[in-house]
Motif scaffolding. Sequence first.
Motif, PDB file in Angstrom:
ATOM      1  N   SER A   6       0.816  -1.215   0.000  1.00 62.38           N
ATOM      2  CA  SER A   6       0.000   0.000   0.000  1.00 62.38           C
ATOM      3  C   SER A   6       0.854   1.271   0.000  1.00 62.38           C
ATOM      4  O   SER A   6       0.349   2.374  -0.097  1.00 62.38           O
ATOM      5  N   VAL A   7       2.217   1.176   0.075  1.00 60.70           N
ATOM      6  CA  VAL A   7       3.098   2.364   0.045  1.00 60.70           C
ATOM      7  C   VAL A   7       3.291   2.767  -1.404  1.00 60.70           C
ATOM      8  O   VAL A   7       3.771   1.984  -2.214  1.00 60.70           O
ATOM      9  N   ASP A   8       2.855   3.990  -1.699  1.00 58.55           N
ATOM     10  CA  ASP A   8       2.994   4.493  -3.068  1.00 58.55           C
ATOM     11  C   ASP A   8       4.359   5.127  -3.272  1.00 58.55           C
ATOM     12  O   ASP A   8       4.985   4.960  -4.303  1.00 58.55           O
ATOM     13  N   SER A   9       4.831   5.936  -2.239  1.00 56.10           N
ATOM     14  CA  SER A   9       6.160   6.551  -2.359  1.00 56.10           C
ATOM     15  C   SER A   9       6.660   6.952  -0.988  1.00 56.10           C
ATOM     16  O   SER A   9       5.887   7.187  -0.065  1.00 56.10           O
ATOM     17  N   ILE A  10       8.003   7.013  -0.878  1.00 63.20           N
ATOM     18  CA  ILE A  10       8.658   7.524   0.321  1.00 63.20           C
ATOM     19  C   ILE A  10       9.686   8.559  -0.176  1.00 63.20           C
ATOM     20  O   ILE A  10      10.572   8.231  -0.959  1.00 63.20           O
ATOM     21  N   VAL A  11       9.508   9.787   0.285  1.00 64.80           N
ATOM     22  CA  VAL A  11      10.382  10.889  -0.186  1.00 64.80           C
ATOM     23  C   VAL A  11      10.926  11.633   1.022  1.00 64.80           C
ATOM     24  O   VAL A  11      10.183  11.953   1.951  1.00 64.80           O
ATOM     25  N   PHE A  12      12.256  11.974   0.990  1.00 70.48           N
ATOM     26  CA  PHE A  12      12.865  12.789   2.049  1.00 70.48           C
ATOM     27  C   PHE A  12      12.939  14.241   1.544  1.00 70.48           C
ATOM     28  O   PHE A  12      13.562  14.531   0.529  1.00 70.48           O
ATOM     29  N   ASN A  13      12.262  15.153   2.259  1.00 68.75           N
ATOM     30  CA  ASN A  13      12.266  16.584   1.890  1.00 68.75           C
ATOM     31  C   ASN A  13      13.454  17.239   2.598  1.00 68.75           C
ATOM     32  O   ASN A  13      13.455  17.401   3.816  1.00 68.75           O
ATOM     33  N   THR A  14      14.475  17.616   1.805  1.00 68.32           N
ATOM     34  CA  THR A  14      15.713  18.165   2.397  1.00 68.32           C
ATOM     35  C   THR A  14      15.488  19.540   3.028  1.00 68.32           C
ATOM     36  O   THR A  14      16.190  19.934   3.956  1.00 68.32           O
ATOM     37  N   LYS A  15      14.528  20.264   2.544  1.00 66.95           N
ATOM     38  CA  LYS A  15      14.295  21.600   3.066  1.00 66.95           C
ATOM     39  C   LYS A  15      13.614  21.551   4.425  1.00 66.95           C
ATOM     40  O   LYS A  15      14.014  22.213   5.364  1.00 66.95           O
ATOM     41  N   SER A  16      12.560  20.729   4.536  1.00 71.09           N
ATOM     42  CA  SER A  16      11.819  20.656   5.798  1.00 71.09           C
ATOM     43  C   SER A  16      12.355  19.571   6.721  1.00 71.09           C
ATOM     44  O   SER A  16      11.907  19.418   7.846  1.00 71.09           O
ATOM     45  N   LYS A  17      13.317  18.782   6.213  1.00 67.32           N
ATOM     46  CA  LYS A  17      13.928  17.695   6.984  1.00 67.32           C
ATOM     47  C   LYS A  17      12.849  16.701   7.463  1.00 67.32           C
ATOM     48  O   LYS A  17      12.848  16.244   8.589  1.00 67.32           O
ATOM     49  N   THR A  18      11.925  16.419   6.568  1.00 67.41           N
ATOM     50  CA  THR A  18      10.855  15.441   6.899  1.00 67.41           C
ATOM     51  C   THR A  18      10.880  14.314   5.879  1.00 67.41           C
ATOM     52  O   THR A  18      11.334  14.484   4.747  1.00 67.41           O
ATOM     53  N   VAL A  19      10.354  13.163   6.328  1.00 61.25           N
ATOM     54  CA  VAL A  19      10.177  12.026   5.424  1.00 61.25           C
ATOM     55  C   VAL A  19       8.680  11.962   5.110  1.00 61.25           C
ATOM     56  O   VAL A  19       7.846  11.877   6.010  1.00 61.25           O
ATOM     57  N   ASN A  20       8.349  12.058   3.828  1.00 55.13           N
ATOM     58  CA  ASN A  20       6.948  12.034   3.405  1.00 55.13           C
ATOM     59  C   ASN A  20       6.632  10.642   2.841  1.00 55.13           C
ATOM     60  O   ASN A  20       7.261  10.196   1.881  1.00 55.13           O
ATOM     61  N   ILE A  21       5.637  10.002   3.443  1.00 54.61           N
ATOM     62  CA  ILE A  21       5.230   8.662   2.994  1.00 54.61           C
ATOM     63  C   ILE A  21       3.823   8.769   2.444  1.00 54.61           C
ATOM     64  O   ILE A  21       2.920   9.266   3.121  1.00 54.61           O
ATOM     65  N   VAL A  22       3.638   8.340   1.195  1.00 50.92           N
ATOM     66  CA  VAL A  22       2.311   8.381   0.565  1.00 50.92           C
ATOM     67  C   VAL A  22       1.801   6.936   0.491  1.00 50.92           C
ATOM     68  O   VAL A  22       2.436   6.066  -0.094  1.00 50.92           O
ATOM     69  N   LEU A  23       0.622   6.687   1.121  1.00 59.71           N
ATOM     70  CA  LEU A  23       0.003   5.356   1.131  1.00 59.71           C
ATOM     71  C   LEU A  23      -1.275   5.386   0.297  1.00 59.71           C
ATOM     72  O   LEU A  23      -1.972   6.403   0.260  1.00 59.71           O
ATOM     73  N   LEU A  24      -1.553   4.281  -0.330  1.00 62.57           N
ATOM     74  CA  LEU A  24      -2.798   4.159  -1.086  1.00 62.57           C
ATOM     75  C   LEU A  24      -3.783   3.392  -0.197  1.00 62.57           C
ATOM     76  O   LEU A  24      -3.571   2.228   0.116  1.00 62.57           O
ATOM     77  N   GLU A  25      -4.823   4.073   0.191  1.00 68.02           N
ATOM     78  CA  GLU A  25      -5.823   3.454   1.068  1.00 68.02           C
ATOM     79  C   GLU A  25      -7.172   3.583   0.408  1.00 68.02           C
ATOM     80  O   GLU A  25      -7.724   4.671   0.337  1.00 68.02           O
ATOM     81  N   GLY A  26      -7.656   2.513  -0.098  1.00 70.85           N
ATOM     82  CA  GLY A  26      -8.971   2.481  -0.740  1.00 70.85           C
ATOM     83  C   GLY A  26      -9.018   3.352  -1.970  1.00 70.85           C
ATOM     84  O   GLY A  26     -10.017   4.020  -2.226  1.00 70.85           O
ATOM     85  N   GLY A  27      -7.941   3.437  -2.710  1.00 73.39           N
ATOM     86  CA  GLY A  27      -7.896   4.229  -3.941  1.00 73.39           C
ATOM     87  C   GLY A  27      -7.511   5.687  -3.710  1.00 73.39           C
ATOM     88  O   GLY A  27      -7.288   6.428  -4.654  1.00 73.39           O
ATOM     89  N   GLU A  46      -4.880   8.677  -1.973  1.00 74.50           N
ATOM     90  CA  GLU A  46      -3.515   8.861  -1.491  1.00 74.50           C
ATOM     91  C   GLU A  46      -3.565   9.583  -0.147  1.00 74.50           C
ATOM     92  O   GLU A  46      -4.196  10.619  -0.018  1.00 74.50           O
ATOM     93  N   VAL A  47      -2.878   9.031   0.829  1.00 75.53           N
ATOM     94  CA  VAL A  47      -2.795   9.662   2.145  1.00 75.53           C
ATOM     95  C   VAL A  47      -1.309   9.890   2.414  1.00 75.53           C
ATOM     96  O   VAL A  47      -0.510   8.963   2.305  1.00 75.53           O
ATOM     97  N   THR A  48      -0.929  11.165   2.759  1.00 78.58           N
ATOM     98  CA  THR A  48       0.481  11.517   2.964  1.00 78.58           C
ATOM     99  C   THR A  48       0.738  11.657   4.455  1.00 78.58           C
ATOM    100  O   THR A  48      -0.014  12.305   5.185  1.00 78.58           O
ATOM    101  N   TYR A  49       1.839  11.026   4.901  1.00 81.16           N
ATOM    102  CA  TYR A  49       2.287  11.137   6.285  1.00 81.16           C
ATOM    103  C   TYR A  49       3.652  11.811   6.278  1.00 81.16           C
ATOM    104  O   TYR A  49       4.549  11.423   5.527  1.00 81.16           O
ATOM    105  N   LYS A  50       3.810  12.825   7.154  1.00 77.74           N
ATOM    106  CA  LYS A  50       5.089  13.530   7.234  1.00 77.74           C
ATOM    107  C   LYS A  50       5.703  13.172   8.565  1.00 77.74           C
ATOM    108  O   LYS A  50       5.114  13.415   9.619  1.00 77.74           O
ATOM    109  N   LEU A  51       6.891  12.591   8.538  1.00 73.80           N
ATOM    110  CA  LEU A  51       7.570  12.151   9.730  1.00 73.80           C
ATOM    111  C   LEU A  51       8.771  13.092   9.973  1.00 73.80           C
ATOM    112  O   LEU A  51       9.551  13.378   9.091  1.00 73.80           O
ATOM    113  N   THR A  52       8.857  13.589  11.198  1.00 73.53           N
ATOM    114  CA  THR A  52       9.995  14.458  11.565  1.00 73.53           C
ATOM    115  C   THR A  52      10.913  13.688  12.477  1.00 73.53           C
ATOM    116  O   THR A  52      10.465  12.819  13.234  1.00 73.53           O
ATOM    117  N   PRO A  53      12.219  13.990  12.456  1.00 72.99           N
ATOM    118  CA  PRO A  53      13.153  13.269  13.313  1.00 72.99           C
ATOM    119  C   PRO A  53      12.897  13.565  14.777  1.00 72.99           C
ATOM    120  O   PRO A  53      12.473  14.653  15.121  1.00 72.99           O
TER     121      PRO A  53
END
Length: 191
Positions: free
Chosen positions: A159-180, A182-189
């Motif tokens: 269900s993981v569509d993409s995992i991207v590290f944003n160098t500017k905001s220093k966050t990891v963005n995870i996009v999941l496909l849930e029931g068609g 896209e839901v984005t999760y931003k993870l901070t260190p």
Amino acid sequence: MAGINDNIRGKKLFKEGSSGALASKGNDGEITISKEKSDELTALTDISDVFNDDGLYQSNKFLLKQVEDLRADVEELHAFIKDAFGKDSSSAASQGAKGDTGAQGPKGDTGAQGPAGSNGTNGSDGAKGDKGDTGAAGSDGSDGAKGDKGDAGNSHLKSVDSIVFNTKSKTVNIVLLEGGDEVTYKLTPAK
């Protein structure tokens, strides 16, 4: 050096008297002649008759020479006096030798301030300054373009569509496909 008398030594040759009077010497030492003779002498402007009449010329030639010498002397004196003293007797004075320089006078008052001068040329560049403090963090940048879909992985990541590290905001963005969707999760260190 020569001096000058207060008055001339001689008397006038004649002065006018009454009409028809005979010539006579007065108490002042001057000769008074009749008005007619005075008018005639005053009106004389041409001496050529004395030169043209040989009898008059012969009897008066020495007087004529003396009169011409006197006239030349007077002309020279006139030129000398005018050159030395000018034409105005009220300001005429002979000039003596230059005197010694006088003592220096007292110091004068300070003069008024002069106008402002023009601007000078620019100075050379100063030394490089110290490094400044780190500035505040900038705002988050926009998400990057979606990456290519990766190869099929483990089934628990399907269900993981993409995992991207944003160098500017220093966050990891995870996009999941849930029931068609896209839901984005931003993870901070963790801090």
